[in-house]
Design an enzyme around this catalytic site. Structure first.
Site, mmCIF file in Angstrom:
data_model
loop_
_atom_site.group_PDB
_atom_site.id
_atom_site.type_symbol
_atom_site.label_atom_id
_atom_site.label_comp_id
_atom_site.label_asym_id
_atom_site.label_seq_id
_atom_site.Cartn_x
_atom_site.Cartn_y
_atom_site.Cartn_z
ATOM 1 N N ASP A 143 0.852 -1.184 0.000
ATOM 2 C CA ASP A 143 0.000 0.000 0.000
ATOM 3 C C ASP A 143 0.893 1.241 0.000
ATOM 4 O O ASP A 143 1.732 1.408 0.899
ATOM 5 C CB ASP A 143 -0.903 -0.009 1.236
ATOM 6 C CG ASP A 143 -2.008 1.041 1.168
ATOM 7 O OD1 ASP A 143 -1.942 1.914 0.282
ATOM 8 O OD2 ASP A 143 -2.918 0.997 2.011
ATOM 9 N N ASP A 149 -3.056 2.355 -5.849
ATOM 10 C CA ASP A 149 -1.929 2.355 -4.917
ATOM 11 C C ASP A 149 -1.835 1.100 -4.054
ATOM 12 O O ASP A 149 -1.107 1.071 -3.079
ATOM 13 C CB ASP A 149 -2.008 3.587 -4.009
ATOM 14 C CG ASP A 149 -3.273 3.615 -3.163
ATOM 15 O OD1 ASP A 149 -4.174 2.788 -3.408
ATOM 16 O OD2 ASP A 149 -3.365 4.470 -2.261
ATOM 17 N N GLU A 150 -2.543 0.044 -4.422
ATOM 18 C CA GLU A 150 -2.509 -1.185 -3.640
ATOM 19 C C GLU A 150 -2.376 -2.402 -4.542
ATOM 20 O O GLU A 150 -2.917 -2.439 -5.641
ATOM 21 C CB GLU A 150 -3.772 -1.344 -2.788
ATOM 22 C CG GLU A 150 -3.920 -0.335 -1.679
ATOM 23 C CD GLU A 150 -5.115 -0.641 -0.783
ATOM 24 O OE1 GLU A 150 -5.139 -1.736 -0.175
ATOM 25 O OE2 GLU A 150 -6.026 0.191 -0.721
#
Length: 465
Positions: free
Chosen positions: A19, A122-123
């Site tokens: 993350d 973003d993960e």
């Protein structure tokens, strides 16, 4: 003598959840280094003076220290800063730039794992079995990301995907940005955390649980399954029962396998203009349709969600197809025409479309390589050459927000404050896994000039004939 060397113990499933820390702000600071040392509150969002309904996407440490968080209304954030004498700087989001950094990150992560599932911009979740639970390989990966891309990331390492994700959240507050939860440690790790930290629990569920004096995940895990089912329903009750104990049997989904395709829009100001609302919905429908056609996918359900901006009440409507085939996948089509001059011909066109829709497309649902052939909400489809027209479904203009959930396929989605207004007709929309809040639904209409359609024309639920 026969000697086996390099033999390692089978540790079972091991997942690493990555993350990015404050993704949007981190990218802006890399692009404009002066932002990294900014003493003012830096908020990545549209200035509320230009767009009153904008929300905070992310912010720097100064903003967070005074209580500004992601998802907060920018108007509220501005008021908080003013009350505490802190100046605010708004930086408009640049999604093309963020996407470029995200692609670099995902490409780098793919060199470290045989299987990666990108969860959002973003993960990502990685198969980490080859490294086990040792922290050193994760630390080396984090240093490599910092050196090659410049992004700070946090990692959660666990035996299942649910706990790995939650561990990555805990890791954000640690100096090494890593949280390892070994096999058998899941329940003990989760027990002291707030129930709000459990994936799948939102504000309303949290309020209900606290009403029962359940404030931690450990307290939730102590509740009998029968009681949870009675209070929260069969599916959600069973989920809470297993998730609170750290039990999760989900597996990684390979690249380009979508659970839903969606689009959303937030109106800048309250509106009662039916035409404006319908135009916004048309634009969202066309975006979803174009993405589905591009990926050659067909959806089993179409849904729309409307949220009121003052009370945040959310109402949904969804329509599943009347026919199941090819693993349960079939087309849902929402086509729109707003020109009143088109309406006299719509009844006749509608009847023709109904007669010919059954054989309008051929659907193929091959099983993904390396995985079982189970039916999924979205399946591959081979487009047919026949056209369908328009479904004219207007929503009552007193809705403040029209949005479709955007949890997946982010790389072709915009921000919730993006203006989606576009002209033109729509052909072929397949569901996004969201829902609708129509107040009125007009008659179905057909435009013979619309593009190819997939299997079946579906009209959303209507309270009006």
């Amino acid at each position: 003598m026969i000697e086996a060397r390099g033999v390692t113990e089978d540790v079972g499933a091991v997942y690493l959840h990555c993350d990015v820390d404050k993704m949007y702000y981190s990218v802006e600071a890399l692009e404009s280094p002066a932002l990294a040392d900014e003493a003012r509150a830096v908020i990545i969002s549209v200035d509320p003076r230009e767009y009153p309904r904008a929300v905070v996407t992310t912010a720097n440490g100064v903003a967070r220290s005074i209580g500004i968080t992601s998802g907060m209304s920018t108007a509220i954030a501005t008021r908080l800063a003013r009350e505490q004498g802190v100046e605010v700087v708004y930086v408009p989001p640049r999604h093309d730039v963020y996407s470029r950094y995200s692609r670099r990150l995902m490409d780098l992560l793919r060199t470290e794992t045989p299987l990666l599932e990108q969860r959002s911009i973003d993960e990502a979740a990685l198969d980490w079995q080859q490294h086990g639970f040792a922290p050193e390989p994760v630390a080396r990966l984090r240093e490599r990301i910092l050196k090659e891309i410049g992004l700070s990331v946090s990692f959660g390492l666990a035996a299942n995907l649910l706990v790995a994700k939650m561990a990555s959240e805990v890791a954000k507050g640690r100096e090494d940005h890593l949280c390892v939860v070994g096999p058998g440690e899941e329940a003990a790790f989760l027990a002291p955390l707030s129930v709000r930290a459990l994936v799948g629990i939102g504000p309303k569920s949290e309020a209900r649980l606290r009403g029962f004096e359940i404030s931690t995940i450990g307290q939730l895990a102590e509740q009998p399954l029968a009681w949870l089912v009675e209070q929260f329903g069969a599916a959600y009750g069973r989920y809470l029962h297993h998730a609170s104990r750290g039990e999760d049997d989900s597996t990684l989904v390979g690249e380009h396998t979508y659970k839903s395709v969606s689009a959303e829009h937030t109106f800048a100001r309250d509106t009662v203009d039916r035409v404006e609302i319908w135009q916004r919905l048309q634009a969202q429908a066309q975006e979803v349709s174009e993405r589905l056609r591009h990926e050659r996918l067909v959806a089993s359900e179409v849904a729309i969600k409307v949220r009121y901006g003052v009370t945040w009440e959310t109402i949904t409507r969804q329509q599943q197809g009347a026919r199941r085939g090819c693993g349960g996948a079939h087309a849902q089509v929402v086509d729109a025409a707003t020109d009143p001059a088109d309406r006299p011909a719509r009844g006749q066109a509608r009847a023709r479309a109904r007669r010919r829709s059954a054989d309008a497309a051929r659907v193929n649902t091959p099983s993904p390589k390396g995985r079982g052939g189970s039916a999924r909400p979205l399946e591959d489809v081979e487009p047919a050459g026949e056209a369908v027209g328009d479904v004219d479904q207007a929503i009552r203009g007193d809705e403040h927000v029209v949005e479709l959930d955007a949890r997946t396929a982010w790389w072709r989605l915009g921000h919730e404050v993006r203006d989606l207004a576009r002209s033109g007709r729509i052909g072929d929309v397949h569901d996004a896994q969201a829902s609708v809040e129509p107040r009125d639904v007009d008659h179905v209409g057909i435009d013979q000039a619309a593009g190819p359609h997939l299997v079946q024309v579906v009209r959303a639920e209507s309270s009006a004939a």
